[in-house]
Design a protein around this motif. Structure first.
Motif, PDB file in Angstrom:
ATOM      1  N   GLY A  16       0.814  -1.216   0.000  1.00 20.62           N
ATOM      2  CA  GLY A  16       0.000   0.000   0.000  1.00 20.62           C
ATOM      3  C   GLY A  16       0.845   1.263   0.000  1.00 20.62           C
ATOM      4  N   ARG A  17       1.903   1.291   0.826  1.00 13.00           N
ATOM      5  CA  ARG A  17       2.790   2.455   0.876  1.00 13.00           C
ATOM      6  C   ARG A  17       3.503   2.664  -0.452  1.00 13.00           C
ATOM      7  NH1 ARG A  17       4.318   0.241   5.704  1.00 13.00           N
ATOM      8  NH2 ARG A  17       6.338  -0.350   4.833  1.00 13.00           N
ATOM      9  N   ALA A  18       3.988   1.579  -1.045  1.00 19.66           N
ATOM     10  CA  ALA A  18       4.717   1.691  -2.311  1.00 19.66           C
ATOM     11  C   ALA A  18       3.806   2.212  -3.411  1.00 19.66           C
ATOM     12  CB  ALA A  18       5.301   0.334  -2.706  1.00 19.66           C
ATOM     13  N   ARG A  19       2.612   1.656  -3.513  1.00 16.84           N
ATOM     14  CA  ARG A  19       1.676   2.111  -4.551  1.00 16.84           C
ATOM     15  C   ARG A  19       1.259   3.561  -4.328  1.00 16.84           C
ATOM     16  NH1 ARG A  19      -1.671  -3.528  -5.048  1.00 16.84           N
ATOM     17  NH2 ARG A  19      -0.259  -4.484  -6.568  1.00 16.84           N
ATOM     18  N   ALA A  20       1.006   3.935  -3.074  1.00 15.67           N
ATOM     19  CA  ALA A  20       0.612   5.320  -2.772  1.00 15.67           C
ATOM     20  C   ALA A  20       1.743   6.287  -3.122  1.00 15.67           C
ATOM     21  CB  ALA A  20       0.229   5.456  -1.303  1.00 15.67           C
ATOM     22  N   LEU A  22       4.184   5.905  -5.351  1.00 14.27           N
ATOM     23  CA  LEU A  22       4.345   6.001  -6.800  1.00 14.27           C
ATOM     24  C   LEU A  22       3.203   6.767  -7.459  1.00 14.27           C
ATOM     25  CD1 LEU A  22       5.783   2.447  -7.438  1.00 14.27           C
ATOM     26  CD2 LEU A  22       6.991   4.635  -7.700  1.00 14.27           C
ATOM     27  N   ALA A  23       2.003   6.663  -6.901  1.00 14.67           N
ATOM     28  CA  ALA A  23       0.860   7.401  -7.451  1.00 14.67           C
ATOM     29  C   ALA A  23       1.033   8.907  -7.282  1.00 14.67           C
ATOM     30  CB  ALA A  23      -0.435   6.953  -6.771  1.00 14.67           C
ATOM     31  N   GLU A  24       1.787   9.315  -6.267  1.00 18.57           N
ATOM     32  CA  GLU A  24       1.894  10.731  -5.928  1.00 18.57           C
ATOM     33  C   GLU A  24       3.222  11.366  -6.311  1.00 18.57           C
ATOM     34  OE1 GLU A  24       1.077  10.787  -1.744  1.00 18.57           O
ATOM     35  OE2 GLU A  24      -0.946   9.981  -2.023  1.00 18.57           O
ATOM     36  N   GLY A  26       6.804  11.509  -9.130  1.00 19.00           N
ATOM     37  CA  GLY A  26       7.460  11.170 -10.383  1.00 19.00           C
ATOM     38  C   GLY A  26       6.508  11.090 -11.562  1.00 19.00           C
ATOM     39  N   TRP A  27       6.980  10.435 -12.609  1.00 15.80           N
ATOM     40  CA  TRP A  27       6.247  10.318 -13.874  1.00 15.80           C
ATOM     41  C   TRP A  27       4.821   9.831 -13.678  1.00 15.80           C
ATOM     42  CZ3 TRP A  27       5.002   5.293 -15.733  1.00 15.80           C
ATOM     43  CH2 TRP A  27       4.341   5.281 -16.971  1.00 15.80           C
ATOM     44  N   LEU A  28       4.646   8.798 -12.861  1.00 18.98           N
ATOM     45  CA  LEU A  28       3.315   8.197 -12.727  1.00 18.98           C
ATOM     46  C   LEU A  28       2.293   9.177 -12.149  1.00 18.98           C
ATOM     47  CD1 LEU A  28       1.963   5.506 -13.396  1.00 18.98           C
ATOM     48  CD2 LEU A  28       2.265   4.873 -10.999  1.00 18.98           C
ATOM     49  N   SER A  29       2.746  10.121 -11.356  1.00 18.02           N
ATOM     50  CA  SER A  29       1.820  11.102 -10.774  1.00 18.02           C
ATOM     51  C   SER A  29       1.262  12.053 -11.827  1.00 18.02           C
ATOM     52  CB  SER A  29       2.516  11.903  -9.669  1.00 18.02           C
ATOM     53  OG  SER A  29       3.497  12.778 -10.203  1.00 18.02           O
ATOM     54  N   ARG A  30       1.908  12.100 -12.997  1.00 21.56           N
ATOM     55  CA  ARG A  30       1.503  13.037 -14.049  1.00 21.56           C
ATOM     56  C   ARG A  30       0.775  12.383 -15.219  1.00 21.56           C
ATOM     57  NH1 ARG A  30       6.606  14.310 -12.328  1.00 21.56           N
ATOM     58  NH2 ARG A  30       7.650  13.409 -14.135  1.00 21.56           N
ATOM     59  N   VAL A  31       0.546  11.085 -15.158  1.00 15.36           N
ATOM     60  CA  VAL A  31      -0.143  10.409 -16.267  1.00 15.36           C
ATOM     61  C   VAL A  31      -1.655  10.462 -16.059  1.00 15.36           C
ATOM     62  CG1 VAL A  31       1.847   8.863 -16.621  1.00 15.36           C
ATOM     63  CG2 VAL A  31      -0.119   8.064 -15.284  1.00 15.36           C
ATOM     64  N   GLY A  63       9.095  -5.927 -18.571  1.00 16.59           N
ATOM     65  CA  GLY A  63       8.098  -5.079 -17.941  1.00 16.59           C
ATOM     66  C   GLY A  63       8.660  -3.750 -17.497  1.00 16.59           C
ATOM     67  N   LEU A  64       7.772  -2.981 -16.930  1.00 23.76           N
ATOM     68  CA  LEU A  64       8.061  -1.626 -16.484  1.00 23.76           C
ATOM     69  C   LEU A  64       8.234  -1.656 -14.979  1.00 23.76           C
ATOM     70  CD1 LEU A  64       7.979   1.307 -17.702  1.00 23.76           C
ATOM     71  CD2 LEU A  64       5.567   1.336 -17.063  1.00 23.76           C
ATOM     72  N   PHE A  65       9.236  -0.935 -14.457  1.00 28.20           N
ATOM     73  CA  PHE A  65       9.373  -0.910 -13.013  1.00 28.20           C
ATOM     74  C   PHE A  65       9.598   0.505 -12.503  1.00 28.20           C
ATOM     75  CE2 PHE A  65      13.508  -2.075 -14.730  1.00 28.20           C
ATOM     76  CZ  PHE A  65      14.412  -1.295 -14.022  1.00 28.20           C
ATOM     77  N   GLY A  66       9.012   0.757 -11.329  1.00 23.94           N
ATOM     78  CA  GLY A  66       9.103   2.065 -10.688  1.00 23.94           C
ATOM     79  C   GLY A  66       9.618   1.916  -9.278  1.00 23.94           C
ATOM     80  N   LEU A  67      10.536   2.786  -8.918  1.00 23.70           N
ATOM     81  CA  LEU A  67      11.176   2.709  -7.611  1.00 23.70           C
ATOM     82  C   LEU A  67      10.377   3.485  -6.567  1.00 23.70           C
ATOM     83  CD1 LEU A  67      13.630   1.693  -6.036  1.00 23.70           C
ATOM     84  CD2 LEU A  67      14.813   3.794  -6.715  1.00 23.70           C
ATOM     85  N   ALA A  68      10.015   2.807  -5.487  1.00 23.17           N
ATOM     86  CA  ALA A  68       9.267   3.436  -4.395  1.00 23.17           C
ATOM     87  C   ALA A  68      10.170   3.800  -3.220  1.00 23.17           C
ATOM     88  CB  ALA A  68       8.145   2.515  -3.917  1.00 23.17           C
TER      89      ALA A  68
END
Length: 162
Positions: A16-20, A22-24, A26-31, A63-68
């Protein structure tokens, strides 16, 4: 609470912390919100310790990976002398080039510190892109961000006192 239940709760908290994060950040917060939700809901949250290899140059598309959390170092097999060519920090994403080109990875990535990262497997990305074709534009934006970082680094290296 049993140790198994405690471990499951701890793992769920980490996911939950990692997903939250990443959602807020870097790049993913702007998609587009639907693309962000699709990626996060299909992501696998993983951890790595210093020295662990997350991806290797030459790997088939993984796949695609994002660092939390933590720091990942990326290096190129073309520059054996260099310790790394890029350090990934929380909020950074990688793995888009093979998805876009259909070719093998060009960089290897390993943990420099204890890390938590999200991995969206290729099969899931393909399903998301089939449902949300505007996701291709979002991957293109990630590629542009990476290009800007590379151009900035190249420009700085050309300065006499870099």
């Amino acid at each position: 609470m049993s140790s198994l239940a405690s471990s499951a709760s701890s793992t769920a908290d980490q996911v939950g912390r990692a997903r939250a994060f990443l959602a807020e950040n870097g790049w993913l917060s702007r998609v587009a919100p639907d693309f962000r939700s699709a990626l996060l809901s299909r992501s696998l949250i993983r951890s790595a310790q210093p020295g662990d290899r997350v991806a290797s140059a030459g790997d088939e598309i993984g796949g695609l990976f994002g660092l939390a959390e933590g720091c990942l170092a990326q290096n190129s097999p073309m520059r054996i002398e260099a310790a790394f060519v890029h350090l990934m920090h929380p909020g950074d994403w990688s793995g888009h080039v093979p998805i876009i080109t259909g070719e093998a990875r060009i960089l290897s990535t390993e943990a420099r510190t204890p890390c938590v990262y999200a991995l969206v497997p290729l099969a899931e990305i393909q399903r998301i892109l089939a449902q949300l074709p505007h996701g291709w534009r979002e991957l293109g934006r990630l590629a542009v961000e990476s290009t800007r970082i590379s151009l900035s680094a190249a420009t700085e290296l050309m300065l006499p006192d870099s």
